[in-house]
Enzyme design. Structure first.
Site, PDB file in Angstrom:
ATOM      1  N   HIS A 103      65.443 -17.177 -72.312  1.00 28.34           N
ATOM      2  CA  HIS A 103      64.956 -17.176 -71.115  1.00 28.34           C
ATOM      3  C   HIS A 103      64.717 -15.458 -71.020  1.00 28.34           C
ATOM      4  O   HIS A 103      63.339 -14.955 -71.654  1.00 28.34           O
ATOM      5  CB  HIS A 103      63.547 -17.812 -70.014  1.00 28.34           C
ATOM      6  CG  HIS A 103      63.035 -17.020 -69.249  1.00 28.34           C
ATOM      7  ND1 HIS A 103      63.262 -15.905 -68.364  1.00 28.34           N
ATOM      8  CD2 HIS A 103      62.217 -17.963 -68.870  1.00 28.34           C
ATOM      9  CE1 HIS A 103      62.230 -15.724 -67.862  1.00 28.34           C
ATOM     10  NE2 HIS A 103      61.168 -16.952 -67.941  1.00 28.34           N
ATOM     11  N   GLU A 254      44.556 -10.940 -49.233  1.00 31.90           N
ATOM     12  CA  GLU A 254      45.360  -9.690 -49.109  1.00 31.90           C
ATOM     13  C   GLU A 254      46.070  -9.596 -49.931  1.00 31.90           C
ATOM     14  O   GLU A 254      45.926  -8.095 -50.968  1.00 31.90           O
ATOM     15  CB  GLU A 254      46.645  -9.682 -47.474  1.00 31.90           C
ATOM     16  CG  GLU A 254      45.646 -10.048 -46.551  1.00 31.90           C
ATOM     17  CD  GLU A 254      45.327 -11.431 -45.983  1.00 31.90           C
ATOM     18  OE1 GLU A 254      44.923 -11.636 -44.688  1.00 31.90           O
ATOM     19  OE2 GLU A 254      46.222 -12.154 -46.747  1.00 31.90           O
ATOM     20  N   HIS A 304      44.103  -1.927 -36.479  1.00 37.81           N
ATOM     21  CA  HIS A 304      44.858  -2.594 -35.537  1.00 37.81           C
ATOM     22  C   HIS A 304      46.004  -2.635 -35.929  1.00 37.81           C
ATOM     23  O   HIS A 304      47.030  -3.484 -36.327  1.00 37.81           O
ATOM     24  CB  HIS A 304      44.793  -4.271 -36.203  1.00 37.81           C
ATOM     25  CG  HIS A 304      42.825  -5.091 -35.081  1.00 37.81           C
ATOM     26  ND1 HIS A 304      42.521  -4.294 -36.588  1.00 37.81           N
ATOM     27  CD2 HIS A 304      42.318  -5.719 -34.430  1.00 37.81           C
ATOM     28  CE1 HIS A 304      40.840  -4.629 -35.298  1.00 37.81           C
ATOM     29  NE2 HIS A 304      41.677  -5.257 -34.757  1.00 37.81           N
TER      30      HIS A 304
END
Length: 507
Positions: A103, A254, A304
């Site tokens: 891998h 998000e 905010h």
């Protein structure tokens, strides 16, 4: 497996992105080994549920099968396509193929030699046979296609000169010819007409003014459009039925939103902006970092911005997020104190072409500060003298955002006590640090060592401005659930605390 694939692929299906073709290299292996112990999803079914066209069971080692799947995918124009390719990791390596051993580690000389024999590849390393090179050599073909494109665009420009000029401007990332004058006029208008509004509302007003000048704007919000105030009168939703829109309803995504904005910026021709609460920047931090790493013009809008959001409590009240953003290389961060600084911050973000910008806005209203024209011009330098003493200052108070008003009130009371106080508004520490040493010394003279920083965020990043012997009025813990005014009093972010700290230093 990662969450962003769910966010982005779900939205891609909803928007019917028919030109999107994704290949799933399904080899059943990840770094820790065979995936059955931690991944048993029916991935094709998941993508079908997203509204994708799914082509299953393609032999990923068969070039003809892959080509046929690509042709089938291109024929589907109303849905994105997932091509599921069954493969063997390390195919051809007789001892390591099909296992996680290949891998991320080199095969080694012996295994490479064995793989060459298995694949019947008799050529030396980096020796490309002439017939294969000829098939892959794209210089002549590419030059022909480039020439055809240039001829086509020349004919288009002759027929539609204004559209061609606009296209070229946007692809080059240049702003309209009237941008500098019009944006500066807007800032001057705000200076002449004071308003006490939340900086998130000032942000929306800036979008209204600038959006009309910038057809390249591509906006959006992560399911908070009504709170982030990112929609202006020229906003038009981008939907599966109409791709001419300039506003994306990203849903509660998000991370996906922020990564998609990076892709839009890399594509070119658009200036993307997208919004969420500052607290939820945490869900998208990797994409924000990648925007900075790739030096892309992406505008992250965060509203905010502090404990000032009140009753939603510590889960929604950002404390350490400002410090994290400021610690990110090549990211300019702005936390303006009123509508004038907000407009300047938006202007700076739009004009910046070498990296992303975060714009950080309040929920609560902020009073507009009095400034001279010279002070307005200095905002763009990230930090400037908002109020100065008649003689050399003996104390400097540095503040950002909603806390600038606290600094100004404290300075006024200290002045009445006969103290010489300077107030520095620093909406962008990042931009201030980019100024020449003479300017920084003029704003924060090294001879004045008695300093206070005021910000409703974690205090650590301010020591480089106030020194170890300075005072910082800010947060050292998470927030609480209560109305904003009670929270500021509870955590000691008040005019009285600033005065108390000043008196201790001046003593």
């Amino acid at each position: 497996m990662e969450g962003i694939s769910h966010e982005a692929c779900s939205l891609a299906g909803t928007l019917g992105l028919g030109k999107l073709v994704a290949f799933w290299d399904d080899n059943g292996i990840s770094i820790d080994g065979h995936v059955e112990g931690w991944f048993t999803d029916d991935t094709p079914a998941r993508f079908e549920a997203y509204g994708w066209h799914v082509i299953r069971n393609v032999d990923g080692h068969d070039a003809s099968a892959v080509a046929a799947a690509v042709a089938q995918a291109k024929a589907e124009t109303n849905k994105p396509t997932l091509i599921c390719c069954r493969t063997v990791i390390g195919y051809g390596a007789p001892n390591k193929g099909g296992s996680h051993d290949c891998h991320g580690a080199p095969l080694g000389d012996a295994e490479i030699a064995a793989a060459r024999e298995f694949l019947q590849w008799p050529y030396a390393p980096f020796d490309i046979p002439a017939d294969i090179y000829a098939e892959w050599d794209a210089k002549e073909k590419g030059a022909t296609q480039q020439n055809e494109w240039q001829q086509l665009f020349a004919r288009y420009a002759a027929a539609f000169p204004k559209q061609a000029e606009e296209f070229s401007r946007r692809v080059a990332g240049e702003l309209p010819a009237n941008w500098a004058e019009q944006s500066q006029d807007y800032i001057a208008k705000l200076q002449a007409t004071p308003a006490n509004i939340a900086s998130r509302k000032a942000s929306q007003n800036a979008l209204e003014a600038y959006g009309a000048l910038l057809p390249e704007f591509m906006g959006g919000s992560a399911d908070l459009a009504g709170s982030n105030l990112t929609i202006w009168s020229g906003s038009k939703p981008l939907t599966a039925a109409d791709a001419s829109g300039n506003y994306v309803y990203y849903g509660v995504r998000e991370f996906g939103m922020s990564a998609i904005m990076n892709g839009i910026a890399l594509h070119g021709g658009f200036v993307p902006y997208g919004a969420t609460f500052l607290m939820f920047m945490e869900y998208a931090r990797n994409a924000v970092r990648m925007a900075a790493l790739m030096k892309q013009r992406v505008i992250f809008v965060y509203t905010h911005d502090s404990i000032g959001l009140g009753e939603d409590g510590p889960t929604h009240q950002p404390v350490e997020q400002l410090a994290a953003l400021r610690a990110t290389p090549n990211l300019d961060n702005w936390r303006p104190c009123d509508q004038v600084e907000s407009a300047v911050a938006w202007k700076a973000a739009i004009e910046r072409t070498t990296g992303p910008t975060s714009l950080i806005f309040t929920r609560q209203n902020l009073p507009q500060q009095n400034r001279t024209d010279e002070q307005v011009a200095a905002i763009a330098r990230g930090g400037y003298i908002l109020k100065d003493s008649k003689i050399a200052p003996e104390l400097i108070i540095i503040a950002t955002g909603s806390e600038v008003e606290l600094a100004m009130q404290a300075a006024a009371q200290l002045e009445q006590q006969g103290k010489a106080v300077r107030v520095v508004s620093m909406p962008s520490t990042d931009v201030f640090e980019q100024q020449d040493v003479q300017y920084r010394e003029a704003v924060l003279p090294s001879a004045v060592t008695k300093r206070i920083a005021v910000e409703a965020g974690i205090t650590d990043c301010w020591y480089k401005y106030v020194g170890l012997n300075g005072k910082i009025i800010g947060m050292t813990s998470f927030g609480e659930s209560a109305p904003a005014e009670q929270l500021f009093a509870h955590f000691g972010i008040t005019t009285e605390k600033v005065i108390e700290a000043a008196q201790q230093l001046l003593a």
